[in-house]
Design an enzyme around this catalytic site. Structure first.
Site, PDB file in Angstrom:
ATOM      1  N   LYS A 159      25.780  61.072 -16.118  1.00 39.53           N
ATOM      2  CA  LYS A 159      26.948  61.036 -15.228  1.00 39.53           C
ATOM      3  C   LYS A 159      28.107  61.852 -15.801  1.00 39.53           C
ATOM      4  CE  LYS A 159      25.013  58.725 -11.949  1.00 39.53           C
ATOM      5  NZ  LYS A 159      24.780  59.324 -10.620  1.00 39.53           N
TER       6      LYS A 159
ATOM      7  N   TYR B  77      21.928  57.157 -19.008  1.00 38.08           N
ATOM      8  CA  TYR B  77      22.622  57.119 -17.709  1.00 38.08           C
ATOM      9  C   TYR B  77      24.041  57.666 -17.835  1.00 38.08           C
ATOM     10  CZ  TYR B  77      24.715  55.383 -13.429  1.00 38.08           C
ATOM     11  OH  TYR B  77      25.381  55.300 -12.230  1.00 38.08           O
TER      12      TYR B  77
HETATM   13  N1  LIG Z   1      26.210  50.649  -7.688  1.00 35.40           N
HETATM   14  C1  LIG Z   1      26.967  50.982  -8.710  1.00 35.40           C
HETATM   15  O1  LIG Z   1      27.576  50.102  -9.386  1.00 35.40           O
HETATM   16  C2  LIG Z   1      27.180  52.437  -9.048  1.00 35.40           C
HETATM   17  C3  LIG Z   1      28.274  52.768  -9.871  1.00 35.40           C
HETATM   18  C4  LIG Z   1      28.485  54.100 -10.187  1.00 35.40           C
HETATM   19  C5  LIG Z   1      27.647  55.065  -9.709  1.00 35.40           C
HETATM   20  N2  LIG Z   1      26.579  54.733  -8.915  1.00 35.40           N
HETATM   21  C6  LIG Z   1      25.713  55.812  -8.430  1.00 35.40           C
HETATM   22  O2  LIG Z   1      25.655  55.750  -7.024  1.00 35.40           O
HETATM   23  C7  LIG Z   1      24.466  56.408  -6.603  1.00 35.40           C
HETATM   24  C8  LIG Z   1      23.782  55.551  -5.546  1.00 35.40           C
HETATM   25  O3  LIG Z   1      23.342  54.363  -6.139  1.00 35.40           O
HETATM   26  P1  LIG Z   1      23.502  52.930  -5.446  1.00 35.40           P
HETATM   27  O4  LIG Z   1      24.502  52.171  -6.212  1.00 35.40           O
HETATM   28  O5  LIG Z   1      23.668  53.092  -3.989  1.00 35.40           O
HETATM   29  O6  LIG Z   1      22.090  52.283  -5.819  1.00 35.40           O
HETATM   30  P2  LIG Z   1      20.801  51.975  -4.923  1.00 35.40           P
HETATM   31  O7  LIG Z   1      21.153  50.979  -3.862  1.00 35.40           O
HETATM   32  O8  LIG Z   1      19.750  51.642  -5.913  1.00 35.40           O
HETATM   33  O9  LIG Z   1      20.492  53.361  -4.218  1.00 35.40           O
HETATM   34  C9  LIG Z   1      19.865  54.423  -4.902  1.00 35.40           C
HETATM   35  C10 LIG Z   1      19.321  55.406  -3.897  1.00 35.40           C
HETATM   36  O10 LIG Z   1      18.701  56.484  -4.608  1.00 35.40           O
HETATM   37  C11 LIG Z   1      17.376  56.630  -4.154  1.00 35.40           C
HETATM   38  N3  LIG Z   1      16.490  57.052  -5.221  1.00 35.40           N
HETATM   39  C12 LIG Z   1      16.276  56.425  -6.419  1.00 35.40           C
HETATM   40  N4  LIG Z   1      15.319  57.053  -7.096  1.00 35.40           N
HETATM   41  C13 LIG Z   1      14.895  58.084  -6.312  1.00 35.40           C
HETATM   42  C14 LIG Z   1      13.891  59.086  -6.457  1.00 35.40           C
HETATM   43  N5  LIG Z   1      13.129  59.158  -7.561  1.00 35.40           N
HETATM   44  N6  LIG Z   1      13.719  59.971  -5.451  1.00 35.40           N
HETATM   45  C15 LIG Z   1      14.474  59.899  -4.333  1.00 35.40           C
HETATM   46  N7  LIG Z   1      15.432  58.986  -4.134  1.00 35.40           N
HETATM   47  C16 LIG Z   1      15.634  58.081  -5.116  1.00 35.40           C
HETATM   48  C17 LIG Z   1      16.964  55.242  -3.640  1.00 35.40           C
HETATM   49  O11 LIG Z   1      15.968  55.370  -2.630  1.00 35.40           O
HETATM   50  P3  LIG Z   1      14.391  55.055  -2.806  1.00 35.40           P
HETATM   51  O12 LIG Z   1      14.260  53.898  -3.753  1.00 35.40           O
HETATM   52  O13 LIG Z   1      13.964  54.766  -1.416  1.00 35.40           O
HETATM   53  O14 LIG Z   1      13.807  56.323  -3.334  1.00 35.40           O
HETATM   54  C18 LIG Z   1      18.270  54.776  -3.000  1.00 35.40           C
HETATM   55  O15 LIG Z   1      18.390  55.289  -1.695  1.00 35.40           O
HETATM   56  C19 LIG Z   1      23.620  56.662  -7.854  1.00 35.40           C
HETATM   57  O16 LIG Z   1      23.755  58.010  -8.245  1.00 35.40           O
HETATM   58  C20 LIG Z   1      24.274  55.755  -8.891  1.00 35.40           C
HETATM   59  O17 LIG Z   1      24.099  56.235 -10.194  1.00 35.40           O
HETATM   60  C21 LIG Z   1      26.334  53.433  -8.581  1.00 35.40           C
END
Ligand SMILES: NC(=O)c1ccc[n+]([C@@H]2O[C@H](COP(=O)([O-])OP(=O)(O)OC[C@H]3O[C@@H](n4cnc5c(N)ncnc54)[C@H](OP(=O)(O)O)[C@@H]3O)[C@@H](O)[C@H]2O)c1
Length: 257
Positions: A157, A153
């Site tokens: 990133k 991961y």
């Molecule tokens: N939350 C944190 O602490 C954090 C910190 C740093 C960076 N991020 C980044 O922020 C971004 C959004 O994540 P989030 O925190 O909002 O988590 P989340 O609530 O799990 O959202 C992830 C999104 O990505 C979609 N997704 C996952 N796998 C997919 C696939 N195979 N095909 C299409 N869509 C897919 C999911 O939709 P479906 O399941 O419906 O496909 C969901 O809409 C990610 O890139 C993550 O790495 C998050």
């Protein structure tokens, strides 16, 4: 940029950060193309945003973790010009690498890196042709150092951050904006899906959205969300990487089975 009447393509819009990007762009009058696997969640969000903001919303249910996902999505979007691309979909796993499932690793790299790159390649040239457009690539504070326990991961990133900053430099002097957004631990489904328990408090998703628009207005190449996270990202460059990894391991490295 005036976002009103522009079309924003947002990946990972069914929950968390992507869902709030969808709300934020709809509130600014942008029409939306929302992508994720969960069709029901996308439809519910589309209905809410059409009703609240009177914008046009198209939903595309698609798995973006396969090698032809980017190509498939571009074909489904068709000839609609994409003015704003938000490469947000992504996931991580909190596992020692020796215990990682190989298919999951491949999907993670394809989603976090390859599809993001393919979509950027597909839409950037037309943005440059119009001398207008925005690309937001969601990286992470994990981009700033290796993370034992989330090795793949963090590496994906780092790619997103490096790639996006380089493209930012390439498009200077044009009307196109490119931004890498680096959230820290944020209150979404991310940690549940990763199988991790965050040892810090979770920031609200609204922080990510606010930092994004502030950074776009200043034409920054990247933004770290939150003062503490900014200090840690900066500090990680000043101490030996072994020391930084020790801290990261204390937070994320699971015990040996
Ligand atoms: N939350 C944190 O602490 C954090 C910190 C740093 C960076 N991020 C980044 O922020 C971004 C959004 O994540 P989030 O925190 O909002 O988590 P989340 O609530 O799990 O959202 C992830 C999104 O990505 C979609 N997704 C996952 N796998 C997919 C696939 N195979 N095909 C299409 N869509 C897919 C999911 O939709 P479906 O399941 O419906 O496909 C969901 O809409 C990610 O890139 C993550 O790495 C998050």
């Amino acid at each position: 940029m005036n976002y009103h009447g522009k079309t924003a393509l947002i990946t990972g819009a069914s929950s968390g950060i992507g869902l709030e990007y969808a709300r934020a762009f709809a509130a600014k009058g942008s029409n939306l193309i929302l992508v994720a696997r969960r069709a029901d969640a996308l439809s519910a969000l589309a209905a809410e945003l059409k009703k609240t903001y009177g914008v046009t919303v198209t939903t595309i249910a698609l798995d973006l973790s396969k090698s032809d996902s980017g190509q498939k999505l571009v074909a489904k979007v068709g000839t609609t010009p994409v003015d704003i691309l938000v490469n947000n979909a992504g996931f991580g796993t909190n596992v020692r690498f020796e215990n990682e499932n190989r298919d999951t690793v491949r999907d993670e790299i394809t989603l976090n890196i390859a599809t993001l790159t393919d979509l950027t390649a597909a839409y950037l040239p037309a943005m440059l042709g119009r001398n207008s457009g925005v690309i937001i690539n969601v990286a992470s504070t994990a981009a700033f150092q290796p993370v034992p326990g989330m090795a793949v991961y963090a590496a994906t990133k780092s790619y997103v951050l490096s790639f996006t900053r380089a493209l930012w430099a390439e498009v200077q002097g044009t009307g196109v904006r490119i931004l890498a957004v680096c959230p820290g631990a944020t209150d979404t489904e991310f940690f549940r899906i990763a199988g991790a328990s965050p040892s810090t408090s979770l920031a609200p998703v609204s922080d990510v959205i606010d930092h994004t628009f502030a950074a776009l207005s200043k034409n920054l190449p990247s933004v770290v969300v939150g003062g503490r996270n900014r200090a840690m990202a900066f500090g990680s460059r000043l101490v030996p990487v072994t020391a930084v990894m020790k801290v990261a391991a204390s937070m994320f490295l699971p015990p040996k089975r």
